[in-house]
Enzyme design. Structure first.
Site, short mmCIF file in Angstrom:
data_model
loop_
_atom_site.label_atom_id
_atom_site.label_comp_id
_atom_site.label_asym_id
_atom_site.label_seq_id
_atom_site.Cartn_x
_atom_site.Cartn_y
_atom_site.Cartn_z
N VAL A 11 10.48 51.53 35.48
CA VAL A 11 9.57 50.52 34.96
C VAL A 11 9.83 49.16 35.59
O VAL A 11 10.97 48.75 35.81
CB VAL A 11 9.77 50.40 33.42
CG1 VAL A 11 8.95 49.26 32.83
CG2 VAL A 11 9.43 51.72 32.75
N MET A 59 12.09 52.63 44.87
CA MET A 59 11.21 51.47 44.78
C MET A 59 11.67 50.52 43.69
O MET A 59 11.67 49.30 43.86
CB MET A 59 9.78 51.92 44.52
CG MET A 59 8.77 50.77 44.47
SD MET A 59 8.60 49.91 46.05
CE MET A 59 8.82 48.20 45.53
N LYS A 60 12.09 51.07 42.56
CA LYS A 60 12.57 50.24 41.45
C LYS A 60 13.75 49.38 41.87
O LYS A 60 13.79 48.17 41.60
CB LYS A 60 12.97 51.15 40.29
CG LYS A 60 13.87 50.52 39.23
CD LYS A 60 13.16 49.53 38.35
CE LYS A 60 14.09 49.08 37.22
NZ LYS A 60 13.41 48.22 36.25
N THR A 61 14.72 49.98 42.52
CA THR A 61 15.93 49.22 42.86
C THR A 61 15.63 48.20 43.95
O THR A 61 16.20 47.10 43.95
CB THR A 61 17.07 50.17 43.27
OG1 THR A 61 18.30 49.43 43.31
CG2 THR A 61 16.83 50.81 44.62
#
Length: 320
Positions: A125, A176-178
């Site tokens: 998220v 992608m989140k990190t």
């Protein structure tokens, strides 16, 4: 497959609201959390839901299981450790991990779950506005290896979000989140430098934020976290600094695995870890500014909490 019952494990700052959004979308929920009071509160708020901890096979009938936990190692332990929930899930159940996990751990976990007839999707998220997670107005970044599993999970994903992006194979969502958080960290560190140095030069921090927000320096921290939480000294973002340190370390792993040589991850980890040592262990991420204030011997001038928000119809109309 039509999803009727959703399992949800992890009712913390984010999970409680996202699970609530799934319940509001009409799904039956079975929920669990390490804090029984959170489970009781959720079931009280959403009468069609029930507690999964009441029986060891409480999740045996779910079609989709969502996890929102501190990291990938906790996710694996809950799913595959001693007494892991994978043993009670029916064949074909889709597991959605919305936690902020290592993409490498996610791929390993997915391979193990497939041996149990289960399909893993990573769906971490992010959000474009402060506290949007409370209104099901978040962005989900998806990684998966099964089109069928993704199509099954999509109605649940859409219930929790405003934007859904498929990034690639399993683990791509967590990658992608990190990297998203890594870019955010860069703006946070630069903003701490700028506000402290600017005030010492004689500039007003609130006016600096106003200028940045109509200039090329605009970012999430100027538009949201620092404007709404740092300058008013409320520090109530809900996202803990220790998690930001963890996410930055994962970003370093991803960058190193790509073969790219850069000094920025180590610098960011050093600054944020030093900030974490100076504040309470459960401090929210924007409290890192206290490290800069302490080093510079200055506290940023306090200003009132703003009342305006950029327009976002879903953000305003949600009743969660």
């Amino acid at each position: 497959m039509t999803v009727k019952t959703v399992g949800y494990i992890g009712l913390g700052n984010a999970g409680f609201y996202l699970a609530g959004a799934v319940a509001k979308a009409g799904f039956r929920l079975v929920v669990d959390d390490s804090d029984p009071q959170r489970v009781a509160q959720f079931v009280s708020n959403f009468p069609r839901s029930k507690a999964g901890r009441a029986t060891k096979d409480g999740f045996k009938d779910v079609d989709v299981l969502v996890t929102m936990l501190p990291n990938g190692k906790v996710v694996r332990d809950v799913l595959l450790g001693d007494g892991g929930i994978s043993k009670q899930l029916k064949n074909g159940t889709v597991v959605i991990d919305t936690s902020s996990s290592s993409p490498f751990d996610t791929r390993q976990c997915g391979a193990e779950l497939r041996q149990h007839g289960l399909e893993l999707i990573d769906a971490p998220v992010t959000q474009e506005q402060m506290h949007a997670i409370r209104y099901a107005a978040v962005t989900l970044m998806i990684g998966h290896d099964s089109d069928k599993g993704y199509k099954t999970a999509l109605p649940v994903l859409q219930a929790m979000s405003q934007h859904v992006f498929v990034m690639g194979r399993l683990g791509a969502g967590h990658a992608m989140k990190t990297l998203n958080n890594y870019v955010s960290v860069g703006s946070i560190l630069a903003l701490c430098d700028a506000l402290v140095a600017g005030q010492k030069f004689g500039l007003d921090p609130k006016t600096m934020i106003d200028v940045l927000n109509v200039g090329t320096g605009r970012n999430f921290s100027t538009a949201n976290a620092f404007r709404e939480e740092v300058l008013p000294r409320t520090f109530d973002s809900g996202y803990q600094l220790r998690l930001l340190v963890k996410d930055t370390k994962i970003a370093k792993e991803v960058i190193q695995a790509s073969g790219l040589s850069t000094q920025l991850p180590d610098m960011a980890i050093e600054c944020l870890s030093d900030a974490l040592r100076r504040v309470r262990p459960t401090a929210n991420h924007e409290e890192c500014v206290k490290r800069w204030e302490e080093v510079a011997g200055v506290q940023l001038k306090q200003s009132d909490k703003p009342t305006d928000r950029p327009p976002n119809p879903r953000y305003f109309t949600s009743k969660l």
